[in-house]
Design a protein around this motif. Structure first.
Motif, short mmCIF file in Angstrom:
data_model
loop_
_atom_site.label_atom_id
_atom_site.label_comp_id
_atom_site.label_asym_id
_atom_site.label_seq_id
_atom_site.Cartn_x
_atom_site.Cartn_y
_atom_site.Cartn_z
N SER A 503 147.93 -28.04 13.08
CA SER A 503 147.20 -27.91 14.34
C SER A 503 145.94 -27.10 14.11
CB SER A 503 148.08 -27.22 15.39
OG SER A 503 148.42 -25.91 14.98
N ASP A 504 144.93 -27.34 14.95
CA ASP A 504 143.73 -26.52 14.88
C ASP A 504 144.01 -25.13 15.46
OD1 ASP A 504 142.30 -28.63 13.79
OD2 ASP A 504 141.72 -29.41 15.77
N LEU A 505 143.13 -24.17 15.13
CA LEU A 505 143.36 -22.79 15.56
C LEU A 505 143.49 -22.65 17.07
CD1 LEU A 505 143.60 -19.81 14.77
CD2 LEU A 505 141.10 -19.64 14.85
N PRO A 506 142.64 -23.32 17.88
CA PRO A 506 142.80 -23.18 19.34
C PRO A 506 144.12 -23.71 19.86
CG PRO A 506 140.61 -23.97 18.80
CD PRO A 506 141.41 -24.05 17.55
N ASP A 507 144.74 -24.66 19.12
CA ASP A 507 146.01 -25.25 19.57
C ASP A 507 147.23 -24.58 18.95
OD1 ASP A 507 144.65 -27.18 21.10
OD2 ASP A 507 144.34 -28.43 19.32
N SER A 508 147.01 -23.58 18.10
CA SER A 508 148.14 -22.88 17.48
C SER A 508 148.79 -21.95 18.48
CB SER A 508 147.65 -22.10 16.26
OG SER A 508 146.76 -21.06 16.68
N GLY A 514 145.97 -16.55 23.25
CA GLY A 514 144.62 -16.09 23.54
C GLY A 514 144.02 -16.75 24.76
N HIS A 515 144.20 -18.08 24.87
CA HIS A 515 143.66 -18.78 26.03
C HIS A 515 144.40 -18.39 27.32
CE1 HIS A 515 141.89 -21.51 22.95
NE2 HIS A 515 140.90 -21.51 23.83
N LEU A 516 145.66 -17.94 27.18
CA LEU A 516 146.41 -17.53 28.35
C LEU A 516 145.84 -16.25 28.96
CD1 LEU A 516 148.97 -18.09 30.10
CD2 LEU A 516 150.22 -16.57 28.54
N ILE A 517 145.39 -15.33 28.13
CA ILE A 517 144.86 -14.07 28.65
C ILE A 517 143.34 -14.10 28.81
CG2 ILE A 517 146.75 -12.78 27.59
CD1 ILE A 517 144.80 -11.86 25.44
N GLU A 518 142.69 -15.17 28.38
CA GLU A 518 141.23 -15.23 28.43
C GLU A 518 140.65 -15.06 29.83
OE1 GLU A 518 137.74 -17.67 26.09
OE2 GLU A 518 139.44 -18.80 26.90
N PRO A 519 141.26 -15.65 30.88
CA PRO A 519 140.68 -15.45 32.22
C PRO A 519 140.60 -13.99 32.64
CG PRO A 519 142.23 -17.28 32.24
CD PRO A 519 142.38 -16.61 30.90
N ILE A 520 141.52 -13.15 32.11
CA ILE A 520 141.53 -11.74 32.49
C ILE A 520 140.39 -10.99 31.83
CG2 ILE A 520 142.90 -9.61 32.46
CD1 ILE A 520 145.41 -11.35 32.36
N ILE A 521 140.06 -11.37 30.60
CA ILE A 521 139.05 -10.62 29.83
C ILE A 521 137.68 -11.29 29.83
CG2 ILE A 521 140.80 -9.58 28.34
CD1 ILE A 521 140.08 -11.65 26.22
N ARG A 522 137.57 -12.51 30.36
CA ARG A 522 136.28 -13.20 30.35
C ARG A 522 135.20 -12.42 31.11
NH1 ARG A 522 137.57 -17.92 32.57
NH2 ARG A 522 138.26 -18.82 30.60
N PRO A 523 135.53 -11.75 32.26
CA PRO A 523 134.48 -10.97 32.94
C PRO A 523 133.92 -9.83 32.09
CG PRO A 523 136.34 -11.37 34.42
CD PRO A 523 136.77 -11.81 33.06
N LEU A 524 134.65 -9.44 31.04
CA LEU A 524 134.16 -8.38 30.16
C LEU A 524 133.25 -8.91 29.08
CD1 LEU A 524 137.51 -6.39 29.59
CD2 LEU A 524 135.93 -6.29 31.52
N GLY A 525 133.11 -10.24 29.01
CA GLY A 525 132.29 -10.85 27.97
C GLY A 525 133.06 -11.18 26.71
#
Length: 629
Positions: A503-508, A514-525
């Motif tokens: 699998s590719d890294l984003p699908d691992s 990482g994608h699960l918690i990304e919405p929480i930290i996206r406002p921080l850049g």
């Protein structure tokens, strides 16, 4: 840092008392009296460290092999000014000396170390020690310095006054140690003088500091003690360095100079070390061929660990300068200067020493708060200590500054932009500590301030041996971290980044987390890779650099380029601000729990620091992004 808390179980099994036979000897004295130097010399550096049962005070025990008495144990008690203090150190000393400490027999004899440069004050500790009526020998340490500076004392008169043997020694030079051997080799009970021999000893009223002071002053006078003069250089320097206005300004200049040197000299050293690590990795990879083994060892292990190791030269350079300032006697003056600021927030200068040592590691710094007698002051210092910028934060600071901050001069060649940003991060943590302390001392930990007592050492030239041992010790701790925690985390991350297979890294697995918690930290850049780095750094702050090295498959300049591509300037600055405030260290949380004997305080600490870190990082990203549009 997890290795800071490592201890070893020690128990000296009690034996039946045999009249005249010595088995355990206690070593006690005021702080900065040279007691630890003497302990190392007497034990030949062969010693063990643990904690006394039920308390956080460290127990140092070693055999007296340094003077050919491997049959005797030497117990190094905490450095204290009085047995009447309410500090944990003093309570431990009393319990050990009276035989009430579990697992530690009552000592058969005592070696009392006093600084002969300040004998009139330090004799105050002799009164309660002699009142214990244990065979005791008084050691006047640093007597060579006392005599060289015109000081003198009649040791025979002092021995007659207090009824126990007295000897002039120099723990640093090893002179006078034979007197200790002679004292300990006296096997028979009558051969070891006890307090009051000759009927001349009149001890002051117990638990009365004023009575102790009068007693010590009287003995000093009758034994013709002449205090040595401070060196002319010490007097001249103190007039400038302790000046109410010039002192703080000069301290700031010294700090700025240190950070500038760390970048101007340390950065090229780190770049050269990074090239060596990169070439070594390429050479190893060439012998492994292409496949999963090469990916595991090079992309997973080597690049992850090397991405942290590359900062070793700058970290060691910083600790070299800190060692110079401390060994020269200057940092004690800095504590005195800081006392004025500490009092404005409800703490005193005693809190400065733990806060200062937290620049190395918060774990031993929090343990050092045990010298603070007031419980509320101690808890307040414990809760704010992790704000100080420890060495574990340096790798992420250095990485992001090198990647995003141009190396432009601000004040000519003396002070550059990178050094300014680094100094700002240190200042940010310090101000957060002061502000939080002020909040605590005005609310849940409110109490009155206590007096600050500090012996100012003489200025002296640091020795190459002392500085070398200090730098070696810090390097060993850093390498141990890289060889254990960081290596373990990078291995786990490599495995999770390759599952499911093909699998590719984003699908691992790691990509999905990482994608699960990304919405929480996206406002921080931050992107999802930074999010994984934040999660992994809870184990230890510096792990984030190894994590990013593994996820990006890069190190050194290549990792800086990759981060520059994925992050904006606002996100990069938000990341270092987040690390300036966040409690990203499980070892620190564990030691806070142990020191406070409750999970309430570390839980409050973690929640407060995490919320402050998030809000500060959010504000930083929004402000910087708006300014650079």
């Amino acid at each position: 840092m997890s290795d800071c808390c490592t201890t070893e179980t020690i128990e000296i099994l009690p034996e039946p008392k045999v009249p005249g036979k010595l088995r355990t000897v206690a070593l006690i004295g005021p702080p900065n009296s040279g007691k630890s130097t003497l302990f190392n010399r007497l034990t030949g550096l062969r010693q063990k460290v643990a904690n006394y049962p039920g308390v956080t005070v460290e127990q140092h025990v070693g055999k007296l092999s340094g003077i050919g008495r491997s049959d005797l144990y030497l117990i190094d008690l905490p450095g204290i000014y009085s047995l009447d203090s309410y500090s944990e150190d003093a309570r431990v000393s009393v319990e050990v000396l009276t035989g009430r400490m579990p697992g530690t027999p009552q000592p058969d004899a005592i070696l009392l170390v006093l600084d002969s440069l300040h004998l009139s004050r330090q004799l105050m500790l002799a009164a309660p020690i002699l009142a214990l009526k244990l065979p005791t020998m008084v050691l006047l340490n640093m007597s060579d310095l006392m005599e060289a500076r015109g000081g003198e004392v009649d040791t025979l008169a002092l021995a007659r006054e207090i009824g126990v043997p007295v000897a002039k020694i120099s723990a640093a030079r090893g002179t006078g140690i034979d007197a200790i051997t002679h004292f300990l080799n006296r096997k028979s009970e009558p051969a070891i003088p006890s307090p009051g021999a000759g009927g001349r000893l009149e001890l002051p009223v117990v638990d009365n500091p004023r009575s102790y002071r009068q007693w010590a002053t009287g003995i000093s006078t009758r034994t013709k003690y002449k205090a040595p003069l401070s060196s002319e250089w010490t007097r001249k320097l103190d007039r400038v360095l302790l000046h109410r206005i010039l002192g703080p300004i000069l301290f700031l200049v010294v700090v700025i100079a240190v950070f500038q040197v760390v970048f101007s000299i340390g950065q090229p050293l780190s770049d050269g070390f990074g090239d060596i690590l990169n070439n070594a990795g390429d050479a190893i990879g060439a012998h492994l061929g292409h496949g999963w083994l090469e990916s595991l060892l090079i992309d997973g292990v080597w690049k992850g660990v090397a991405s942290v190791l590359v900062f070793l030269p700058q970290i060691l350079l910083l600790f070299l300068f800190i060692g110079v300032l401390e060994d020269s006697g200057y940092l004690a003056r800095a504590a005195l200067i800081a006392d004025r600021m500490m009092r404005s927030i409800g703490l005193n200068g005693k809190a400065f020493i733990p806060l200062l040592s937290a620049y190395a590691c918060a774990v031993p710094a929090i343990m050092a708060t045990r010298t603070i007698e007031n419980k509320r002051d101690r808890f307040a210092t414990i809760l704010v200590t992790p704000f100080m910028t420890c060495s574990a934060r340096l790798p992420i600071y250095l990485l992001m500054i090198a990647a995003f901050i141009p190396n432009k001069p601000l004040l000519g060649d003396f002070f550059g932009m990178r050094a300014a940003v680094m100094l700002s991060l240190y200042l940010l943590g310090f101000l957060a500590a002061l502000g939080t302390a002020r909040l605590l001392k005005s609310s849940i930990l409110k109490t009155s301030t206590a007096p600050f007592i500090l012996e100012l050492p003489q200025y002296r030239l640091p020795t190459l041996r002392s500085l070398g041992l200090r730098v070696f010790d810090r390097g060993k701790v850093f390498l141990k971290q890289a060889g254990t925690i960081i290596l373990t985390v990078t291995l786990i991350l490599w495995v999770l980044s390759h599952l499911p297979m093909h699998s590719d890294l984003p699908d691992s697995i790691i990509g999905r987390v990482g994608h699960l918690i990304e919405p929480i930290i996206r406002p921080l850049g931050f992107n999802w890779k930074i999010g994984i780095g934040l999660l992994s750094s809870v184990v230890a702050r510096e792990v984030i650099v190894g994590t990013l090295g593994t996820l990006y498959g890069a190190e050194g300049a290549a990792l800086q380029t990759a981060l520059h591509h994925d992050l904006t300037l606002g996100g990069a600055l938000a990341l270092v601000v987040f690390f300036a405030f966040a409690m990203q260290c499980t070892s620190t949380l564990a030691i806070v729990k142990r020191e406070t004997n409750s999970w309430k305080w570390p839980a409050l600490q973690f929640a407060y620091m995490s919320a402050l870190a998030y809000l500060a990082a959010l504000a930083t990203n929004q402000i910087v992004s708006h300014l650079v549009r």
